[in-house]
Design a protein around this motif. Structure first.
Motif, PDB file in Angstrom:
ATOM      1  N   ASP A 186       0.833  -1.209   0.000  1.00  0.00           N
ATOM      2  CA  ASP A 186       0.000   0.000   0.000  1.00  0.00           C
ATOM      3  C   ASP A 186       0.866   1.257   0.000  1.00  0.00           C
ATOM      4  OD1 ASP A 186      -2.191  -1.666   0.128  1.00  0.00           O
ATOM      5  OD2 ASP A 186      -2.552  -1.371   2.283  1.00  0.00           O
TER       6      ASP A 186
ATOM      7  N   VAL B 291       2.337   1.758  -3.462  1.00  0.00           N
ATOM      8  CA  VAL B 291       1.345   2.267  -4.429  1.00  0.00           C
ATOM      9  C   VAL B 291       1.105   3.767  -4.230  1.00  0.00           C
ATOM     10  CG1 VAL B 291      -1.103   2.159  -5.064  1.00  0.00           C
ATOM     11  CG2 VAL B 291       0.223   0.054  -4.844  1.00  0.00           C
TER      12      VAL B 291
ATOM     13  N   SER C 119      -1.084   2.648 -10.465  1.00  0.00           N
ATOM     14  CA  SER C 119      -0.543   1.707  -9.480  1.00  0.00           C
ATOM     15  C   SER C 119       0.303   0.605 -10.111  1.00  0.00           C
ATOM     16  CB  SER C 119      -1.665   1.099  -8.645  1.00  0.00           C
ATOM     17  OG  SER C 119      -2.571   0.440  -9.489  1.00  0.00           O
TER      18      SER C 119
ATOM     19  N   ALA D 273       3.926   0.200  -9.397  1.00  0.00           N
ATOM     20  CA  ALA D 273       4.393  -0.457  -8.174  1.00  0.00           C
ATOM     21  C   ALA D 273       4.863  -1.886  -8.432  1.00  0.00           C
ATOM     22  CB  ALA D 273       3.277  -0.464  -7.133  1.00  0.00           C
TER      23      ALA D 273
ATOM     24  N   LEU E 298      -2.844  -5.725  -7.622  1.00  0.00           N
ATOM     25  CA  LEU E 298      -2.719  -4.512  -8.445  1.00  0.00           C
ATOM     26  C   LEU E 298      -3.858  -4.373  -9.445  1.00  0.00           C
ATOM     27  CD1 LEU E 298       1.135  -4.422  -9.196  1.00  0.00           C
ATOM     28  CD2 LEU E 298      -0.172  -2.822  -7.776  1.00  0.00           C
TER      29      LEU E 298
END
Lengths: 452, 170
Positions: free
Chosen positions: B21, B24, B32, B35, B62
């Motif tokens: 988290d 991201v 995202s 990531a 994701l």
């Protein structure tokens, strides 16, 4: 002693921490830029400095910044290329390890100049320790009010994040780096559009090397004109040179551009001469991608003048008798080294690192590796030598990104300057497995340029 | 190319998920997928390699297709698609390191461990492989060991002995 702008305080204990870095004059440039200069003023100073991209291409940094598109309401990005992967180059690792705040300070200046509110440092994944160092430096700078919202009360906001790569040389190419930063395979993009128009997430983006970004700190502190007084001609300022191979003192050195190659190799201040009392055979002066030169041509130009460590002098004579400054990866080979083996090794590297998008590079690098392997291991034919030249010519200029050229040049230059050594491998396959060709005539003074 | 051994199921710890988290949050809304590489490094640091089950789980997290994870994991050489030894000795095998004896060091490691490149020792402790330039040419020959990628420089057979013995007794 040349002036040190980046590494002046390298030996100060604790210089890797915010506190000591600041005590030694750090973050003055951020204060000056944010409090007394407009973003355009900063771009102007960098233009005046004559700073050229330190990652290899040598493109003027200020000009690159001024190309950035600035459409209303669209975010802009500064991305630092810390994917240092060019064989022979390890200066960025050194700088990030020992003076991480020099990069962070430069990132703040660059981001401010470009109007970026989020910036990324893309570090090759293998440099996990350096990633941790940078993350710590960012946290320290943020705690001191040099990052985050309303920096120093200027109204300017900036966040910097560190992104790890995954072990792919190609991600040092700026568009491949952006693909990777978007979470994709590192396949270079077709240009145009250039990143200045459509880069990260399709937004205007500047990608700069670690050293280029760090160099903006002394430029802002001292002014572009002062910076431009250092160096020679269009090679202004200082450059970090990574010196490796068969020398007495391998390491990272900051030089004023314009130092003679001979001084760099033989003086005790730098490489300290060839190790074990051997003689110099050849040098790869700017990272593995640039043409290799025999001793006589790296020390002197074809007209007999001394060759200098500068963009212009190293490339003097074109590829016939010159090379390139590149990223400053200075690899020295002594008389015991085998040019065929070294060339094969580099070819294997490029074959391994080709992303596979363009056929000439994907197939050609593999062919070159195989042909060089058979010459090195005693199964070569005389026609293989010209075959290599032929394949290299068919890769060069025929690929989306410069990896193709980077793979072709070392092979073409090795054959151009050391053809007799390749022929000897073919004629004397058994002997070539037992011993090296040696120094031959490569160190002799040049007779006439035409013979080269 | 993608040869993965079957692992039944993978559940990421809540600590790992909160790390995801945080990663991201570094990117703009809707980006995202950026990531992906950092997350794969985190997963590999925990499990030692990337199983297809783990990669599927990352895709789920994701909200991207599993193939988007596989194509990235197979492209980047740092990601292992099969189990490795606890310590993977990655020796630089590119030009400048070879000028000062990297090939001999790699042969020596193979002999010492009694395995070939890419194999795992019977006790599960070690693997080794050659990797391309690690940007440490001035300290050659060098090797690195994940997941923190600690560096060992100016290698000699003696320093390799010490390193391996040290890791065995760790």
């Amino acid at each position: 002693m040349g002036r040190k702008l980046l590494l002046e305080h390298i030996n100060v204990p604790g210089i890797n921490t915010f506190q000591v870095y600041k005590e030694k004059g750090g973050y003055r440039a951020v204060e000056k830029a944010l409090k007394t200069m407009s973003s355009d003023d900063v771009v102007e100073e960098v233009k005046k400095s004559g700073l050229r991209g330190r990652g290899g291409a040598g493109f003027p940094t200020g000009m690159k910044w001024s190309f950035l598109a600035k459409p209303e309401g669209v975010p802009r990005y500064l991305v630092c290329n810390a994917d240092e992967s060019e064989p022979g180059t390890f200066k960025d690792r050194y700088l990030m390890t020992h003076i991480p705040h020099a990069l962070i300070e430069g990132m703040i200046i660059g981001s401010y100049a470009l109007g970026a509110n989020t910036s990324y440092i893309y570090v090759r994944g293998e440099m996990m320790p350096q990633i941790r160092i940078l993350e710590k430096a960012i946290a320290e700078a943020k705690a001191a009010g040099y990052l985050g919202k309303n920096i120093l009360g200027s109204g300017y906001d900036l966040e910097i994040y560190v992104q790890p790569g995954g072990g792919a040389y190609i991600c040092g190419e700026e568009t491949a780096l952006l693909e990777s930063l978007e979470g994709k395979r590192g396949n270079p993009r077709i240009k145009p559009p250039f990143p200045a128009i459509a880069g990260l997430y399709g937004c205007p983006t500047v990608v700069n090397n670690v050293e280029s970004i760090a160099a903006t700190v002394p430029i802002v502190n001292e002014g572009g004109e002062e910076y431009a007084k250092i160096g020679i001609g269009r090679s202004t300022g200082t450059k970090l040179i990574s010196a490796s191979g068969n020398i007495n003192q391998p390491g990272v050195y900051e030089i004023e551009l314009g130092l003679s190659v001979e001084d760099f190799i033989y003086s005790d201040e730098y490489c300290g001469g060839i190790a074990n009392g051997k003689r110099l055979k050849a040098v790869v002066a700017g990272g593995s991608s640039v043409p290799i030169l025999p001793a006589n041509l790296i020390l002197n130009l074809a007209n007999g003048d001394k060759r200098l460590m500068s963009y212009e002098s190293l490339s003097e004579g074109g590829f016939a008798t010159g090379t390139m400054l590149g990223s400053g990866g200075f690899v020295v080979l002594d008389e015991d080294q085998c040019i065929v083996r070294n060339t094969w090794n580099f070819s294997r590297f490029y074959h391994h690192e080709s992303c596979g998008q363009c056929s000439p590079c994907r197939e050609g690098t593999g062919w070159m590796e195989k042909v060089l392997h058979r010459i090195e291991y005693g199964h070569g034919k005389m026609s293989d030598i010209d075959l290599l030249v032929d394949v290299s010519k068919k890769i060069e200029g025929n690929t989306i990104c410069p990896l193709g050229d980077a793979a072709a040049w070392p092979v073409a230059s090795a054959i151009r300057h050391f053809r007799d050594e390749f022929e000897w491998h073919v004629k004397e396959p058994k002997l070539a497995l037992e011993r090296n060709y040696g120094l031959a005539h490569y160190a002799d003074p040049l007779k006439i340029a035409e013979e080269v | 190319m993608l040869r993965v051994e079957e692992v039944q199921s993978v559940e990421f710890s809540s600590a790992l998920i909160s790390k995801f988290d945080e990663i991201v949050s570094r990117y703009p809304e809707g980006r995202s997928k950026s990531a992906l590489l950092p997350i794969l490094h985190e997963v590999q640091a925990v499990y030692g390699w990337l199983s297809s089950a783990a990669m599927d789980k990352v895709a789920e997290y994701l909200n991207i297709q599993p193939i988007e994870v596989y194509e990235v994991a197979t492209f980047y050489t740092m990601f292992f698609l099969k189990p490795q030894g606890k310590y993977v000795l990655e020796v630089c095998r590119t030009g400048p390191c070879c000028l000062v004896g990297a090939e001999k060091i790699m042969d020596y490691i193979g002999e010492k461990l009694g395995i070939k490149e890419g194999e795992v020792t019977a006790d599960g402790l070690f693997s080794y492989r050659g990797v391309e330039c690690l940007a440490a040419c001035g300290y050659a020959p060098v090797l690195q060991i994940g997941p923190e990628y600690t560096f060992y420089e100016n290698l000699t057979p003696e320093s390799v002995d010490q390193l391996i013995e040290g890791l065995k007794n760790k």
